[in-house]
Motif scaffolding. Structure first.
Motif, PDB file in Angstrom:
ATOM      1  N   ILE A 295       0.829  -1.205   0.000  1.00  0.00           N
ATOM      2  CA  ILE A 295       0.000   0.000   0.000  1.00  0.00           C
ATOM      3  C   ILE A 295       0.864   1.257   0.000  1.00  0.00           C
ATOM      4  O   ILE A 295       0.515   2.261  -0.618  1.00  0.00           O
ATOM      5  CB  ILE A 295      -0.971  -0.015   1.195  1.00  0.00           C
ATOM      6  CG1 ILE A 295      -1.966  -1.175   1.044  1.00  0.00           C
ATOM      7  CG2 ILE A 295      -1.724   1.307   1.304  1.00  0.00           C
ATOM      8  CD1 ILE A 295      -2.892  -1.359   2.226  1.00  0.00           C
ATOM      9  N   SER A 296       2.003   1.193   0.679  1.00  0.00           N
ATOM     10  CA  SER A 296       2.874   2.369   0.744  1.00  0.00           C
ATOM     11  C   SER A 296       3.402   2.770  -0.628  1.00  0.00           C
ATOM     12  O   SER A 296       3.785   3.926  -0.827  1.00  0.00           O
ATOM     13  CB  SER A 296       4.050   2.116   1.696  1.00  0.00           C
ATOM     14  OG  SER A 296       5.008   1.246   1.114  1.00  0.00           O
ATOM     15  N   GLN A 297       3.419   1.832  -1.570  1.00  0.00           N
ATOM     16  CA  GLN A 297       3.935   2.112  -2.906  1.00  0.00           C
ATOM     17  C   GLN A 297       2.874   2.694  -3.844  1.00  0.00           C
ATOM     18  O   GLN A 297       3.198   3.098  -4.964  1.00  0.00           O
ATOM     19  CB  GLN A 297       4.507   0.823  -3.523  1.00  0.00           C
ATOM     20  CG  GLN A 297       5.694   0.256  -2.769  1.00  0.00           C
ATOM     21  CD  GLN A 297       6.817   1.267  -2.633  1.00  0.00           C
ATOM     22  OE1 GLN A 297       7.201   1.919  -3.604  1.00  0.00           O
ATOM     23  NE2 GLN A 297       7.360   1.399  -1.421  1.00  0.00           N
ATOM     24  N   ARG A 298       1.631   2.742  -3.409  1.00  0.00           N
ATOM     25  CA  ARG A 298       0.580   3.296  -4.258  1.00  0.00           C
ATOM     26  C   ARG A 298       0.791   4.804  -4.403  1.00  0.00           C
ATOM     27  O   ARG A 298       1.080   5.501  -3.411  1.00  0.00           O
ATOM     28  CB  ARG A 298      -0.807   3.007  -3.665  1.00  0.00           C
ATOM     29  CG  ARG A 298      -1.128   1.528  -3.560  1.00  0.00           C
ATOM     30  CD  ARG A 298      -2.502   1.299  -2.962  1.00  0.00           C
ATOM     31  NE  ARG A 298      -3.560   1.629  -3.906  1.00  0.00           N
ATOM     32  CZ  ARG A 298      -4.104   0.783  -4.768  1.00  0.00           C
ATOM     33  NH1 ARG A 298      -3.671  -0.477  -4.815  1.00  0.00           N
ATOM     34  NH2 ARG A 298      -5.076   1.165  -5.572  1.00  0.00           N
ATOM     35  N   PRO A 299       0.647   5.347  -5.590  1.00  0.00           N
ATOM     36  CA  PRO A 299       0.853   6.787  -5.784  1.00  0.00           C
ATOM     37  C   PRO A 299      -0.026   7.644  -4.866  1.00  0.00           C
ATOM     38  O   PRO A 299       0.429   8.685  -4.371  1.00  0.00           O
ATOM     39  CB  PRO A 299       0.500   7.004  -7.257  1.00  0.00           C
ATOM     40  CG  PRO A 299       0.811   5.677  -7.907  1.00  0.00           C
ATOM     41  CD  PRO A 299       0.442   4.648  -6.883  1.00  0.00           C
TER      42      PRO A 299
END
Length: 205
Positions: A193-197
Motif C-alpha cells: 500500500i505504501s507504494q501506491r501513488p
C-alpha cells in the motif's frame, strides 16, 4: 468539490487516501486539535462529536444542498457509494469488505488509539493501561495478519475502503510497540500500500 476538515492523524489520513485514489477534487481545512479548534462552533456545526475528519460535499449525488458528514467510516462508505469505487459491486466481496471496515472503526482504531495515548501522551506512566492496550494491539495484529495470509487485501482480492481505513493505523506500528517481523503478512501488505501513488501523495502532503 469536497471540503476536508483534517488533522494529520490516522483517521484524518483515511479520507485523504480515498480522495487521492479516486481523483476527487478536495480542499483541506486544517483543524489544529492541539489548539482545541475542534470545539469551535463552526466546526461543531459540521462535526458535533468534535472529532476529525469531517467533510462537506458541495456536489452530493442527490443534487441537493451541500452535505456534511462526520465519522471516518461513514464518510468512506458515503464516498465509495457516491463514486462506485473502492467498494466491490460483488455482493459477497462487498460484505467482506464492509465487515473489515467495521472491524477497524469498532476495534482496531480505538484500541490502537488507547495504545498511542498511554505509550506516548499520557501525563503519567500507567503500567496496567500500557500492558492492557499493548496486549490487545498484539491480538488485533494477529487477527489482521491471519486474514492477510489468506487474501492480498482485507475483504478479498481488491483494494478497498477496508484497507484504506486500516492502513493509517497500522502504518504507526512503531508507536504501538509492534515488531512487524511477528506479522509478516501485515508487513507485506503495508509495503504494498505504501507504494501506491495516492498513498505517497497523502503522506508527502
Amino acid at each position: 468539490m469536497i471540503d476536508l476538515y483534517y488533522a494529520p492523524t490516522p483517521n484524518g489520513h483515511k479520507i485523504a487516501l480515498f480522495l487521492e485514489e479516486v481523483g476527487l477534487p478536495y480542499t483541506i481545512y486544517p483543524i489544529d486539535i492541539s489548539a482545541n479548534e475542534q470545539f469551535t462552533p463552526e466546526f461543531l456545526a459540521i462535526s458535533p462529536n468534535n472529532k476529525i475528519p469531517a467533510i462537506v460535499d458541495h456536489q452530493p449525488a442527490d443534487g441537493g444542498e451541500p452535505l456534511s458528514l462526520f465519522e471516518s467510516g461513514a464518510i468512506l462508505l458515503y464516498l465509495a457509494e457516491k463514486t462506485g469505487k473502492l467498494l466491490s459491486q460483488n455482493e459477497r466481496e462487498r460484505i467482506r469488505q464492509l465487515q473489515w471496515l467495521f472491524w477497524q472503526v469498532g476495534g482496531f482504531g480505538p484500541m490502537l488509539g488507547q495504545n498511542h495515548h498511554f505509550n506516548r501522551y499520557a501525563p503519567e506512566v500507567v503500567p496496567y493501561a500500557i500492558n492492557r492496550y499493548v496486549t490487545e494491539t498484539q491480538r488485533l495484529y494477529k487477527v489482521l495478519n491471519t486474514q492477510l495470509e489468506k487474501t492480498p487485501f482485507l475483504g478479498g482480492n481488491e483494494y478497498s475502503i477496508a484497507d484504506i481505513a486500516t492502513y493509517p493505523w497500522a502504518h504507526s506500528y512503531e508507536y504501538q510497540k509492534i515488531n512487524l517481523q511477528d506479522y509478516p503478512a501485515v508487513e507485506k501488505w503495508l509495503e504494498k500500500i505504501s507504494q501506491r501513488p495516492a498513498t505517497q501523495a497523502v503522506y508527502n502532503k
